[in-house]
Write a protein that holds these residues in place. Structure first.
Motif, PDB file in Angstrom:
ATOM      1  N   TRP A 329       1.079  -1.642  -0.166  1.00  0.00           N
ATOM      2  CA  TRP A 329      -0.046  -0.137   0.127  1.00  0.00           C
ATOM      3  C   TRP A 329       0.469   1.016  -0.247  1.00  0.00           C
ATOM      4  O   TRP A 329       0.971   2.115  -0.343  1.00  0.00           O
ATOM      5  CB  TRP A 329      -1.308   0.269   1.125  1.00  0.00           C
ATOM      6  CG  TRP A 329      -1.959  -0.927   1.185  1.00  0.00           C
ATOM      7  CD1 TRP A 329      -2.354  -1.557   1.881  1.00  0.00           C
ATOM      8  CD2 TRP A 329      -3.366  -0.918  -0.047  1.00  0.00           C
ATOM      9  NE1 TRP A 329      -3.732  -2.128   1.572  1.00  0.00           N
ATOM     10  CE2 TRP A 329      -4.071  -1.843   0.632  1.00  0.00           C
ATOM     11  CE3 TRP A 329      -3.297  -0.206  -0.751  1.00  0.00           C
ATOM     12  CZ2 TRP A 329      -5.133  -1.854  -0.627  1.00  0.00           C
ATOM     13  CZ3 TRP A 329      -4.436  -0.138  -1.422  1.00  0.00           C
ATOM     14  CH2 TRP A 329      -6.006  -1.156  -1.319  1.00  0.00           C
ATOM     15  N   ASN A 330       2.241   1.642   1.045  1.00  0.00           N
ATOM     16  CA  ASN A 330       2.613   2.070   0.696  1.00  0.00           C
ATOM     17  C   ASN A 330       3.469   3.380  -0.418  1.00  0.00           C
ATOM     18  O   ASN A 330       3.148   3.523  -1.281  1.00  0.00           O
ATOM     19  CB  ASN A 330       3.913   1.817   1.847  1.00  0.00           C
ATOM     20  CG  ASN A 330       3.649   2.239   2.968  1.00  0.00           C
ATOM     21  OD1 ASN A 330       2.547   2.290   3.322  1.00  0.00           O
ATOM     22  ND2 ASN A 330       4.791   1.229   4.429  1.00  0.00           N
ATOM     23  N   ARG A 331       3.349   1.872  -1.497  1.00  0.00           N
ATOM     24  CA  ARG A 331       4.171   1.853  -2.436  1.00  0.00           C
ATOM     25  C   ARG A 331       3.748   2.639  -3.637  1.00  0.00           C
ATOM     26  O   ARG A 331       3.865   3.126  -4.756  1.00  0.00           O
ATOM     27  CB  ARG A 331       4.726   0.585  -3.265  1.00  0.00           C
ATOM     28  CG  ARG A 331       6.133   0.057  -2.469  1.00  0.00           C
ATOM     29  CD  ARG A 331       6.669  -1.682  -3.232  1.00  0.00           C
ATOM     30  NE  ARG A 331       6.610  -2.105  -2.602  1.00  0.00           N
ATOM     31  CZ  ARG A 331       6.217  -3.269  -3.487  1.00  0.00           C
ATOM     32  NH1 ARG A 331       6.357  -3.813  -4.847  1.00  0.00           N
ATOM     33  NH2 ARG A 331       6.288  -4.482  -2.896  1.00  0.00           N
ATOM     34  N   ILE A 332       1.804   1.856  -3.498  1.00  0.00           N
ATOM     35  CA  ILE A 332       0.795   2.294  -4.148  1.00  0.00           C
ATOM     36  C   ILE A 332       0.703   3.866  -4.270  1.00  0.00           C
ATOM     37  O   ILE A 332       0.322   4.233  -4.824  1.00  0.00           O
ATOM     38  CB  ILE A 332      -0.280   1.881  -4.273  1.00  0.00           C
ATOM     39  CG1 ILE A 332      -0.294   0.466  -4.231  1.00  0.00           C
ATOM     40  CG2 ILE A 332      -1.751   2.405  -4.900  1.00  0.00           C
ATOM     41  CD1 ILE A 332      -1.540  -0.572  -3.867  1.00  0.00           C
ATOM     42  N   TRP A 333       0.319   4.224  -3.650  1.00  0.00           N
ATOM     43  CA  TRP A 333       0.253   5.213  -2.627  1.00  0.00           C
ATOM     44  C   TRP A 333       1.835   6.986  -2.731  1.00  0.00           C
ATOM     45  O   TRP A 333       1.391   8.110  -2.684  1.00  0.00           O
ATOM     46  CB  TRP A 333      -0.486   5.791  -1.100  1.00  0.00           C
ATOM     47  CG  TRP A 333      -1.719   5.431  -0.904  1.00  0.00           C
ATOM     48  CD1 TRP A 333      -2.290   4.313  -0.480  1.00  0.00           C
ATOM     49  CD2 TRP A 333      -2.675   5.828  -1.529  1.00  0.00           C
ATOM     50  NE1 TRP A 333      -3.167   4.224  -0.848  1.00  0.00           N
ATOM     51  CE2 TRP A 333      -3.610   5.092  -1.361  1.00  0.00           C
ATOM     52  CE3 TRP A 333      -3.105   7.584  -1.879  1.00  0.00           C
ATOM     53  CZ2 TRP A 333      -5.343   5.714  -1.813  1.00  0.00           C
ATOM     54  CZ3 TRP A 333      -4.304   7.717  -2.508  1.00  0.00           C
ATOM     55  CH2 TRP A 333      -5.358   6.569  -1.996  1.00  0.00           C
ATOM     56  N   ALA A 334       2.799   6.513  -2.966  1.00  0.00           N
ATOM     57  CA  ALA A 334       4.149   7.058  -3.210  1.00  0.00           C
ATOM     58  C   ALA A 334       3.765   7.505  -4.630  1.00  0.00           C
ATOM     59  O   ALA A 334       4.448   8.258  -5.007  1.00  0.00           O
ATOM     60  CB  ALA A 334       5.863   5.797  -3.093  1.00  0.00           C
ATOM     61  N   LEU A 335       2.889   6.979  -5.620  1.00  0.00           N
ATOM     62  CA  LEU A 335       3.228   6.844  -6.994  1.00  0.00           C
ATOM     63  C   LEU A 335       1.884   8.179  -6.736  1.00  0.00           C
ATOM     64  O   LEU A 335       1.459   8.699  -7.920  1.00  0.00           O
ATOM     65  CB  LEU A 335       2.255   5.935  -7.643  1.00  0.00           C
ATOM     66  CG  LEU A 335       3.345   3.966  -7.529  1.00  0.00           C
ATOM     67  CD1 LEU A 335       3.211   3.993  -8.431  1.00  0.00           C
ATOM     68  CD2 LEU A 335       4.898   5.086  -8.478  1.00  0.00           C
ATOM     69  N   SER A 336       1.537   8.262  -5.725  1.00  0.00           N
ATOM     70  CA  SER A 336       0.202   9.939  -5.916  1.00  0.00           C
ATOM     71  C   SER A 336       1.143  10.948  -6.064  1.00  0.00           C
ATOM     72  O   SER A 336       0.562  11.881  -5.966  1.00  0.00           O
ATOM     73  CB  SER A 336      -0.720   9.504  -4.632  1.00  0.00           C
ATOM     74  OG  SER A 336       0.064   9.515  -3.676  1.00  0.00           O
ATOM     75  N   GLY A 337       2.311  10.841  -5.041  1.00  0.00           N
ATOM     76  CA  GLY A 337       2.546  11.825  -4.944  1.00  0.00           C
ATOM     77  C   GLY A 337       2.166  12.828  -4.209  1.00  0.00           C
ATOM     78  O   GLY A 337       2.781  14.011  -3.577  1.00  0.00           O
ATOM     79  N   THR A 338       1.606  12.305  -3.525  1.00  0.00           N
ATOM     80  CA  THR A 338       1.294  12.945  -2.103  1.00  0.00           C
ATOM     81  C   THR A 338       1.403  12.473  -0.670  1.00  0.00           C
ATOM     82  O   THR A 338       1.141  13.036   0.497  1.00  0.00           O
ATOM     83  CB  THR A 338      -0.572  12.917  -1.564  1.00  0.00           C
ATOM     84  OG1 THR A 338      -1.100  11.396  -1.769  1.00  0.00           O
ATOM     85  CG2 THR A 338      -1.220  13.259  -3.215  1.00  0.00           C
ATOM     86  N   ALA A 339       2.076  11.015  -0.198  1.00  0.00           N
ATOM     87  CA  ALA A 339       2.698  10.481   1.261  1.00  0.00           C
ATOM     88  C   ALA A 339       3.531  11.379   1.377  1.00  0.00           C
ATOM     89  O   ALA A 339       4.506  12.092   0.191  1.00  0.00           O
ATOM     90  CB  ALA A 339       3.731   9.271   0.564  1.00  0.00           C
ATOM     91  N   HIS A 340       4.300  11.790   1.835  1.00  0.00           N
ATOM     92  CA  HIS A 340       4.907  12.575   2.855  1.00  0.00           C
ATOM     93  C   HIS A 340       5.182  12.127   4.289  1.00  0.00           C
ATOM     94  O   HIS A 340       4.511  10.985   4.726  1.00  0.00           O
ATOM     95  CB  HIS A 340       5.131  14.126   2.779  1.00  0.00           C
ATOM     96  CG  HIS A 340       3.591  14.226   3.362  1.00  0.00           C
ATOM     97  ND1 HIS A 340       3.595  15.092   4.398  1.00  0.00           N
ATOM     98  CD2 HIS A 340       2.429  14.769   2.256  1.00  0.00           C
ATOM     99  CE1 HIS A 340       1.816  15.138   4.149  1.00  0.00           C
ATOM    100  NE2 HIS A 340       1.313  14.997   3.480  1.00  0.00           N
TER     101      HIS A 340
END
Length: 340
Positions: A329-340
């Motif tokens: 899931w972390n890798r999926i949302w890393a592609l959104s550009g909103t993870a920080h």
């Protein structure tokens, strides 16, 4: 970033500096938002499942709610998208957690201050406490509530509010929001058939968040889940009778037809998730694909341009018998550009 909400969440524990019940951080602030959201969700489950009407229970749930308010402020899209995907064993508790996240978003949209957003979150997570097991049972295939179970469901707002009244430290606004979350603007709700301004703003928010999350949930009584577009249309068609129109407009702006976390089937039969929600009824231009045509998890998720015919969105879908680990899931949302 909403500085008041962030400051509120970070300083909440200081109020208990001299108490044995002083809350501890649930997860380091440096952790990925998905990990932090999962930690908050599991802490919430622990509090609810061990609730015994003590001041410690009130402090613990208040702390969980404060951390959720802060996380929504830091990573709003991830929280909105992941709320229904956090792996909790109880569908009813997962529903309450998702409603809390959406409720915070609605509160932010109408400019409620951080304290009132906190009240919305606490009330959403507590509102179904007295009917958790029953609601879980009713998610079984073809389960239809009996007359006795319907009476129990109708009484749960009052019973939950009474339980809060017996819990030292629970404030009146929290109790009122729980008690009124099934009231309707036209007086057709329950348990008190309140009308219009008799219903507090926090309860109006919960009403919409509760119904929306129930309509789109994959396991809710004997109904098939609605798509986000269908759920929004259903709510809008009843706005004058049941729901606050200002909040419904806020819901339309926040979610649209493809809110974050929506699962879609592409033309090439891949399963993808919406991570960058468009406005209104527009389709997202890009999604993150993670399941192949035969249901196998990709080694690495990949962004797809839905404007290309091969990756065009064909339909909504749900996850079936596929377990996605937190790191993925972390890798999926890393592609959104909103993870920080």
């Amino acid at each position: 970033m909403n500085a008041p909400a962030l400051a509120f969440a970070e300083s909440f524990g200081s109020a208990y500096a001299n108490s044995a019940a002083r809350p501890q951080p649930l997860v380091p602030a440096s952790s990925h938002p998905c990990d932090r959201l999962a930690a908050i969700a599991h802490a919430y489950v622990e509090v609810i499942e061990s609730w015994s009407c003590t001041v410690q229970d009130v402090i613990r749930l208040s702390t969980v709610a404060a951390e959720l308010v802060g996380l929504v402020d830091r990573a709003p899209q991830i929280c909105l998208g992941m709320g229904s995907h956090v792996p909790l064993h109880s569908p009813s508790l997962r529903h309450g957690f998702s409603a809390a996240i959406l409720g915070i978003h609605l509160g932010r949209a109408i400019q409620l201050d951080a304290v009132r957003q906190h009240t919305v979150a606490k009330a959403a997570m507590f509102m179904n406490l007295t009917s958790v097991e029953l609601q879980d049972d009713l998610t079984a295939p073809y389960a239809i509530p009996t007359d006795a179970q319907r009476i129990t469901l109708a009484r749960h707002p009052q019973l939950a509010a009474d339980l809060l009244r017996d819990s030292p430290g629970a404030d009146l606004c929290w109790i009122e929001a729980v008690e009124q979350h099934h009231e309707s603007l036209d007086g057709s709700g329950y348990p008190a058939a309140l009308r219009g301004d008799e219903i507090c703003p926090e309860a109006r928010i919960l009403k919409i968040a509760d119904v929306w999350c129930a309509l789109v949930a994959p396991q809710r009584f004997h109904r098939n889940p609605m798509t986000p577009r269908e759920a929004l249309h259903w709510l809008l068609s009843r706005s004058r009778q049941m729901f606050d129109p200002v909040l419904l407009e806020a819901l339309r702006r926040i979610n649209g037809s493809f809110p974050p976390g929506t699962l879609v089937r592409l033309a090439n039969r891949e399963t993808a998730i919406v991570v960058d929600a468009p406005h209104g009824a527009a389709r997202p231009r890009e999604v993150v694909s993670f399941l192949g045509a035969h249901g196998r998890l990709f080694r690495d998720p990949v962004r797809r341009d839905t404007r290309r015919a091969h990756f065009a969105i064909r339909d909504f879908t749900t996850l079936k018998s596929v377990t996605i680990k937190p790191d993925y899931w972390n890798r999926i949302w890393a592609l959104s550009g909103t993870a920080h």
